[in-house]
Design an enzyme around this catalytic site. Structure first.
Site, PDB file in Angstrom:
ATOM      1  N   LYS A  35      11.589   7.508   9.224  1.00 30.13           N
ATOM      2  CA  LYS A  35      12.044   6.781   8.037  1.00 30.13           C
ATOM      3  C   LYS A  35      11.139   7.043   6.843  1.00 30.13           C
ATOM      4  CE  LYS A  35      12.263   2.080   6.204  1.00 30.13           C
ATOM      5  NZ  LYS A  35      11.021   1.563   5.675  1.00 30.13           N
ATOM      6  N   ASN A  36       9.825   6.913   7.028  1.00 31.59           N
ATOM      7  CA  ASN A  36       8.913   7.027   5.893  1.00 31.59           C
ATOM      8  C   ASN A  36       8.867   8.448   5.335  1.00 31.59           C
ATOM      9  OD1 ASN A  36       8.333   4.309   6.018  1.00 31.59           O
ATOM     10  ND2 ASN A  36       6.503   4.572   7.282  1.00 31.59           N
ATOM     11  N   ARG A  92      12.438  -0.497  -1.473  1.00 34.05           N
ATOM     12  CA  ARG A  92      11.087  -0.198  -1.941  1.00 34.05           C
ATOM     13  C   ARG A  92      10.880   1.309  -2.136  1.00 34.05           C
ATOM     14  NH1 ARG A  92       6.819  -2.686  -3.391  1.00 34.05           N
ATOM     15  NH2 ARG A  92       4.912  -1.472  -3.482  1.00 34.05           N
ATOM     16  N   ASP A 130      10.035  -5.253   2.560  1.00 39.00           N
ATOM     17  CA  ASP A 130       9.531  -6.267   3.481  1.00 39.00           C
ATOM     18  C   ASP A 130       8.697  -7.315   2.761  1.00 39.00           C
ATOM     19  OD1 ASP A 130      10.584  -5.187   5.797  1.00 39.00           O
ATOM     20  OD2 ASP A 130       8.921  -3.797   6.037  1.00 39.00           O
ATOM     21  N   ASP A 183       1.829  -0.181  10.515  1.00 33.61           N
ATOM     22  CA  ASP A 183       3.177  -0.506  10.976  1.00 33.61           C
ATOM     23  C   ASP A 183       3.246  -0.785  12.476  1.00 33.61           C
ATOM     24  OD1 ASP A 183       4.207  -0.338   8.461  1.00 33.61           O
ATOM     25  OD2 ASP A 183       5.093   1.644   8.701  1.00 33.61           O
ATOM     26  N   MET A 235      -4.376  -4.408   5.646  1.00 31.64           N
ATOM     27  CA  MET A 235      -3.664  -3.988   4.439  1.00 31.64           C
ATOM     28  C   MET A 235      -2.727  -5.037   3.864  1.00 31.64           C
ATOM     29  SD  MET A 235      -2.918   0.045   5.056  1.00 31.64           S
ATOM     30  CE  MET A 235      -4.189   1.135   5.678  1.00 31.64           C
TER      31      MET A 235
END
Length: 435
Positions: A22-23, A97, A121, A320, A342
């Protein structure tokens, strides 16, 4: 609002293949705007966030042709820049995002880029300063409409420069790289992110004619070029999904094989699961997890002190996966401190695990201590709401290990990052129904 109904307490069996990352997809799809020539991309995951971005590209005027499952050709030879000022774009961009990464390529090729404040998110502050500070250093002028939360950057011609990023932001680095490849002169980016997905982006841009060196390090040097051409690209498997399936196998004491994982791009992920006592076998490019019928034991440090698992910029552990690792630890032998550095809201899903009977002490918004059950007492089924993608999957894994029937609401959050997760889990024996 959709829901999953999950009958837990059953062991799973078989093989599962991870989706495309996905990223990586969010970066690669924005990069197609850098050229008027065709760009073909394979292994694109069929998930909500990626499909939203493809729809935005289509509204921008990108010609899109589906070649097969997960394979598309994009051609950005007639872009409608007026769409960026429309109410439709302000609504569409705000819901995703990853839309922030449209700005860099649009600024580089067309001299302007606009974006509403992106959503995503609810895991804490995710500032955009790194992106826009980079554009400003390349010579862009910046403006911000406070009433509409609308950002804009404009430049007649970007000029290469040296910059030190204030944080190793993955999306920030990607955005600045995409802007710099068409800038005049040489750009150096120090404290650049160097995740495998960013390396993939740089390699693809180089195939298109860019001149990027230092790929894989935190110092990138980019010699600007006049234009880029087309290319073909295949995305890596999603490392977060791979980690999710490892955690699922351990929690349900199941024997699973995860296919085609690209071992060399997993970094610390296998090592971190092994520290929780989970056995991973490398079989060619697959991961085999045997059934942990006798449980798994957390390794302490050499001096006997409690293990700490913390996230860090690559090559550190990706944040993640901390939600998954926390859930897996609830049934381990021993204790572990999970330190989420983070994002200050990502551990707040712990209250739902407490309702299920897990022993977790939330020390503060960033740290939680987990005392494992060693499968001596199972988690209890319950009804819960998915707060974000990763916490949602963590709760799904907890529900699949719990005795009884659980319900998870707001599964649209899970669908944002995991392709057809219910049918893929059903194929390995999970009893999960979409309601």
């Amino acid at each position: 609002m959709g829901s999953f109904r999950i009958e837990g307490g059953h062991r799973l069996q078989g093989e599962i293949t991870p989706q495309g990352a996905k990223n990586e997809a969010l970066q690669i799809l924005c990069a197609v705007l850098l050229t008027s020539e065709p760009v073909t991309v394979h292994n694109i995951p069929d998930i909500v966030d990626v499909n939203k971005l493809i729809a935005i590209l289509e509204d921008l005027g990108v010609k899109i042709q589906k070649k097969g499952k997960g394979s598309y050709t994009f051609r950005s030879d007639d872009i409608n820049m007026d769409y960026l000022q429309s109410d439709a774009f302000k609504a569409d961009g705000r819901s995703l995002r990853g839309s922030i990464m449209l700005v860099g390529p649009l600024l580089a090729r067309f001299g302007q880029g606009y974006i509403p404040k992106p959503g995503g998110d609810k895991i804490g502050r995710r500032r955009l300063d790194t992106h826009f500070e980079g554009f400003i250093k390349l010579g862009a002028s910046f403006r911000y409409n406070k009433e509409e939360h609308f950002y804009g950057v404009e430049a007649k011609k970007l000029k290469g420069t040296d910059m030190l990023l204030d944080e190793a932001s993955v999306t920030g680095t990607a955005n600045i790289v995409m802007a710099a490849v068409l800038a005049e002169g040489t750009t150096t980016i120090y404290n650049a992110a160097c995740e495998p997905y960013l390396q993939q982006l740089c390699k693809m841009l180089n195939r298109m004619g860019a001149r990027i060196t230092g790929v894989g390090s935190n110092l990138l040097t980019i010699e600007g070029v006049e234009s880029l051409g087309g290319t073909e690209h295949r995305m890596l498997p999603d490392m977060i999904e791979i980690g999710s399936w490892i955690g699922l196998a351990a929690m349900t004491q199941s024997e699973l094989t995860i296919k085609d994982v690209s071992w060399d791009d997993l970094g610390l992920i296998p090592t971190t699961f092994r520290k929780l006592g989970i056995t991973l076998e490398r079989r060619d490019d697959d991961i085999h997890i045997p059934a942990h019928t006798d449980g798994y034991e957390i390794q302490n440090y050499i001096d006997g002190s409690i293990l700490t698992i913390a996230d860090a910029p690559w090559p550190g552990l990706t944040p993640d996966l901390l939600s998954i690792l926390l859930v897996v630890a609830t049934q381990a032998r021993g204790e572990v401190l999970i330190h989420q550095k983070m994002f200050e809201s990502r551990l707040f899903f712990v209250d739902k695990l407490l309702d299920m009977g897990a022993k977790v002490i939330l020390c503060d918004p960033h740290r939680a201590t987990v005392i494992g059950h060693n499968f001596q007492s199972t988690l209890k089924a319950t009804t819960m709401v998915s707060p974000d993608i990763r916490a949602g999957v963590s709760l799904l894994i907890a529900a699949l290990s719990a005795k009884g029937t659980s319900t998870i609401h707001n599964i649209e959050q899970i669908d944002r990052g995991y392709e057809a997760i219910d049918t893929r889990l059903q194929a390995i024996g999970a009893r999960i129904t979409r309601v």
